[in-house]
Design a protein around this motif. Structure first.
Motif, PDB file in Angstrom:
ATOM      1  N   SER A  95       0.848  -1.142  -0.110  1.00 52.23           N
ATOM      2  CA  SER A  95      -0.173   0.011  -0.045  1.00 52.23           C
ATOM      3  C   SER A  95       0.850   1.265   0.181  1.00 52.23           C
ATOM      4  CB  SER A  95      -1.043  -0.070   1.122  1.00 52.23           C
ATOM      5  OG  SER A  95      -0.258   0.088   2.433  1.00 52.23           O
ATOM      6  N   VAL A 145      -4.918  -6.389  -0.746  1.00 54.45           N
ATOM      7  CA  VAL A 145      -6.265  -6.141  -1.436  1.00 54.45           C
ATOM      8  C   VAL A 145      -6.414  -4.615  -1.945  1.00 54.45           C
ATOM      9  CG1 VAL A 145      -8.881  -6.448  -0.693  1.00 54.45           C
ATOM     10  CG2 VAL A 145      -6.978  -7.555   0.546  1.00 54.45           C
ATOM     11  N   GLY A 146      -6.222  -3.831  -1.277  1.00 55.22           N
ATOM     12  CA  GLY A 146      -6.678  -2.513  -1.822  1.00 55.22           C
ATOM     13  C   GLY A 146      -5.719  -2.024  -2.753  1.00 55.22           C
ATOM     14  N   ARG A 186      -9.661   1.756   5.209  1.00 59.69           N
ATOM     15  CA  ARG A 186      -8.776   2.580   4.760  1.00 59.69           C
ATOM     16  C   ARG A 186      -9.030   3.931   5.254  1.00 59.69           C
ATOM     17  NH1 ARG A 186      -5.971  -0.376   3.039  1.00 59.69           N
ATOM     18  NH2 ARG A 186      -5.035  -1.063   1.131  1.00 59.69           N
ATOM     19  N   HIS A 224      -0.798   0.740  10.111  1.00 55.90           N
ATOM     20  CA  HIS A 224      -1.173  -0.235   9.113  1.00 55.90           C
ATOM     21  C   HIS A 224      -0.569  -1.646   9.107  1.00 55.90           C
ATOM     22  CE1 HIS A 224      -2.879   0.169   4.655  1.00 55.90           C
ATOM     23  NE2 HIS A 224      -2.798  -1.074   5.048  1.00 55.90           N
TER      24      HIS A 224
HETATM   25  O1  LIG Z   1      -5.453  -3.602   1.252  1.00 57.48           O
HETATM   26  C1  LIG Z   1      -4.450  -4.362   1.966  1.00 57.48           C
HETATM   27  O2  LIG Z   1      -4.218  -5.546   1.582  1.00 57.48           O
HETATM   28  C2  LIG Z   1      -3.899  -3.940   3.264  1.00 57.48           C
HETATM   29  O3  LIG Z   1      -4.184  -2.717   3.484  1.00 57.48           O
HETATM   30  C3  LIG Z   1      -2.388  -4.266   3.375  1.00 57.48           C
HETATM   31  O4  LIG Z   1      -1.753  -3.288   2.942  1.00 57.48           O
HETATM   32  P1  LIG Z   1      -0.092  -3.517   3.009  1.00 57.48           P
HETATM   33  O5  LIG Z   1       0.233  -4.706   2.160  1.00 57.48           O
HETATM   34  O6  LIG Z   1       0.502  -2.323   2.817  1.00 57.48           O
HETATM   35  O7  LIG Z   1       0.013  -4.146   4.507  1.00 57.48           O
END
Ligand SMILES: O=C(O)[C@H](O)COP(=O)(O)O
Ligand SMILES: NC(=O)c1ccc[n+]([C@@H]2O[C@H](COP(=O)([O-])OP(=O)(O)OC[C@H]3O[C@@H](n4cnc5c(N)ncnc54)[C@H](O)[C@@H]3O)[C@@H](O)[C@H]2O)c1
Length: 641
Positions: free
Chosen positions: A147, A171-172, A329, A377
């Motif tokens: 992220s 994911v995000g 988020r 995070h």
């Molecule tokens: O969306 C995601 O998978 C999480 O926010 C994890 O983010 P990261 O890989 O930066 O820890």
């Protein structure tokens, strides 16, 4: 390309209108380019393979790592040491074995790195500034981020078409400019499942820690205090938790919260009610959720709709003393509004793993607020999740570089593996027909509309044509422009160039075993350099079929032919008379051009016939002139497939 992206018309450059340029360079490009990648060692012009569940051992088939790569990796990676930045010490581009370069810009689990190293040249360069990332990006084929890396439009622009896949190890994908990725034909894949449980567990950890003031009490005791009365918490049992976003993480949080004795409700406009009901969770409206909940746990993605959805207005509607957990988020909360709500007591506490800006400013009122618990995070940061995510993303990226359609593609249509396997030979046929049709155009007002007719014995609804349409688009556009077309950007590029592809499906009496019986490509309102390819309504029309797995040209204009669509092709219209095959065959033979196949189609006996001749080599001008000088040959065209 005469037409700019803003042009409404798709126009040929003069060189194409008069004589089609030698496309040998294009052919070699086509041989190397897989549908999604420029880097795969593609066995065929279009390397389109299935992406089913992939085992790690399959990567063992990839070329082995060269000593140069091993040295490079040692210089930029170390097990636990802070990652170093490369300052341009490594050579740019693929290694000596021609393997792709994969840039990993954030810490990735070792198991994933191993998968990547088995396939390409891996560079781990962390904490790159935007400028450093841009400086590096035109020398890499794939980029893997978490992220923390912003993959902006500028990144795709400076990649100059080389970057073929961005892998988001998580994911995000709100840190990746998906629109720009699509415009530049870059596939974006993510790893959507491996960190679900970790994120849910972190949500529960924050829920419990917040309710019992664990972080604050810890800080207090370490500061030499013993404040038992100050840190009296609240119980979870019997309280109502509203899960906002009932997806993978949200539903795992719901399951665990029920185990803690909480009443769980959820808000998610897109979640199926029966899945929620099966877990004993009631789906409610946004307003109902926020008005009822003692605890709110946020699990929706950051989108234009959810951006600052928890704002002053929403806080006003909440039950006084509500507690909020956010492991989704930061941007879904208006952070200034949350500070106001905390100060007024509407929100009793908040536990936040994510922030609008990461890291947040050190003087952030929100972070410093006594009723707020924060983590940097960490939702996905368990050893297990990071190994899982790393393998998931490494396999998706390797698959994409190999030309496979990734199951976790974010910006490309998903084509189910069974559909893909069935359509594979038709995908090749579709591109060849597009490529052939465009070479038959001599000029005119430019190609604006292409009609594609698929005939099939199956129901007209039972055919997913997105892949075929994309390949026809690729075949038409690539020979006459600098654009690189793949499934990601085909529709977008066609639209940009003012090219309209109209599809028709016609049910015919043919074998239902095959998904498609024939594909016809028709171009209207253009002049043709081979008049025989034009049918009565003025359209250039060609048709192809797949026979025994081989794509074949079966019709040119109204003449039936039957030739394999490979190598080079000479189409001649001639008087239907004896000796023509021998005559043209002799000319080619004299000039050392090997004929691979011939097919003659005629309309009326002893009148006109079309001869389609496949040749292994590209005949030189002199050879072609000699063919043109044969009196019975009325017109001919040389085509490169
Ligand atoms: O969306 C995601 O998978 C999480 O926010 C994890 O983010 P990261 O890989 O930066 O820890
Ligand atoms: N903190 C972390 O380290 C961490 C780890 C994993 C996931 N995440 C984040 O958690 C979020 C959820 O991840 P997921 O894997 O469950 O994703 P998901 O796609 O499985 O679930 C998201 C859910 O949100 C729903 N949704 C969309 N718009 C909504 C709206 N306006 N209101 C309510 N619900 C809405 C969707 O329908 C979907 O069911 C993402 O933002 C992801 O980036 C964070």
């Amino acid at each position: 390309m005469a037409a700019s992206s803003s042009s409404a018309k798709f126009i040929f450059p003069p060189s194409i209108s008069s004589s089609f340029p030698s496309s040998s360079s294009h052919r070699s490009k086509s041989k190397l380019l897989s549908f999604l990648s420029t880097t795969a060692a593609a066995a065929s012009p279009i390397s389109l393979k299935l992406s089913r569940s992939r085992s790690r051992s399959r990567c063992g088939h990839a070329p082995r790592r060269s000593p140069i790569v091993a040295t490079t990796l040692r210089s930029v990676e170390s097990a636990e040491a802070p990652p170093s930045k490369s300052r341009g010490a490594e050579p740019a581009g693929a290694d000596s074995a021609g393997r792709p370069t994969i840039l990993v810009s954030e810490k990735l689990g070792e198991a994933g790195l191993e998968v990547l190293r088995g396939y390409g040249r891996v560079e781990c360069l962390y904490d790159l500034s935007p400028e450093e990332l841009c400086a590096k990006i035109s020398a890499v084929d794939a980029l893997i981020v978490r992220s923390g890396t912003k993959v902006t439009r500028q990144v795709f622009e400076t990649a100059k078409g080389r970057l073929k896949v961005v892998g988001r190890a998580g994911v995000g994908i709100d840190n990746v400019d998906l629109q720009a990725a699509t415009e530049y034909g870059c596939l974006v894949v993510n790893a959507p499942t491996a960190n679900t449980v970790a994120a849910a567990e972190h949500g529960i950890a924050l829920l419990a820690a917040m309710a019992r003031n664990v972080a604050q009490a810890d800080a207090s005791i370490k500061a030499g205090k013993w404040e038992r009365n100050k840190y009296v918490g609240v119980s979870l049992v019997g309280k109502t938790l509203a899960v906002m976003g009932f997806g993978k993480v949200g539903s795992e949080v719901a399951r665990r919260s029920k185990g803690l004795g909480m009443t769980v409700i959820a808000h998610d406009p897109y979640a199926p009610a029966d899945r929620a009901r099966a877990m004993g969770v009631e789906l409610v409206s946004f307003d109902q959720a926020i008005a009822t909940a003692d605890f709110l746990s946020l699990h929706m993605p950051l989108t234009p709709t959810t951006d600052k959805i928890f704002n002053d207005n929403a806080f006003l509607k909440m039950k006084k003393g509500v507690r909020i957990i956010n492991v989704a988020r930061g941007g879904v909360i208006d952070e200034d509004a949350l500070v106001r709500a905390l100060d007024s007591g509407v929100v009793a506490q908040a536990a936040l793993d994510v922030f609008t800006k990461e890291p947040p400013p050190t003087d952030s009122k929100l972070v410093q607020h006594p009723n707020v618990t924060v983590t940097p995070h960490l939702g996905a940061s368990t050893k297990e999740a990071q190994e899982g995510v790393a393998i998931e993303i490494a396999e998706a990226v390797v698959g994409a570089l190999n030309g496979e359609l990734a199951a976790t593609a974010v910006n490309a249509p998903m084509v189910p593996p069974d559909v893909l396997s069935e359509l594979a030979p038709y995908v090749v046929l579709a591109e060849k027909l597009g490529r052939l049709a465009v070479q038959l155009v001599a000029g005119g007002r430019g190609i604006q509309s292409v009609r594609v007719i698929y005939t099939s014995a199956r129901d007209t609804d039972d055919l997913d044509t997105r892949l075929l349409r994309a390949m026809i688009t690729k075949g038409i556009i690539e020979p006459i422009s600098a654009s690189y077309i793949n499934l990601v950007n085909a529709d977008y590029t066609a639209k940009q160039k003012g090219l309209r592809i109209v599809e028709e499906r016609v049910r015919v009496d043919a074998s239902p075993e095959s998904p498609v019986d024939s594909i016809q490509v028709k171009i209207s309102n253009v002049e043709s350099k081979f008049a025989s390819a034009v049918i009565e309504n003025g359209e250039i029309s060609i048709e192809g079929k797949v026979k025994d797995g081989i794509p074949r040209l079966t019709c040119v204009g109204s003449f039936g032919v039957d030739v394999s669509l490979e190598g080079n092709l000479i189409l001649c219209r001639q008087v239907d008379q004896p000796g023509m095959i021998g005559c043209v065959g002799n000319i080619l033979g004299e000039h050392n051009v090997n004929v691979s196949f011939m097919s003659v189609g005629r309309t009326v006996r002893r009148k006109h016939a079309i001869m389609a001749i496949g040749v292994d080599e590209e005949p030189n001008k002199e050879t072609l002139n000699k063919i043109g000088e044969v009196p019975a040959i009325e017109e001919f065209v040389f085509l490169n497939l």
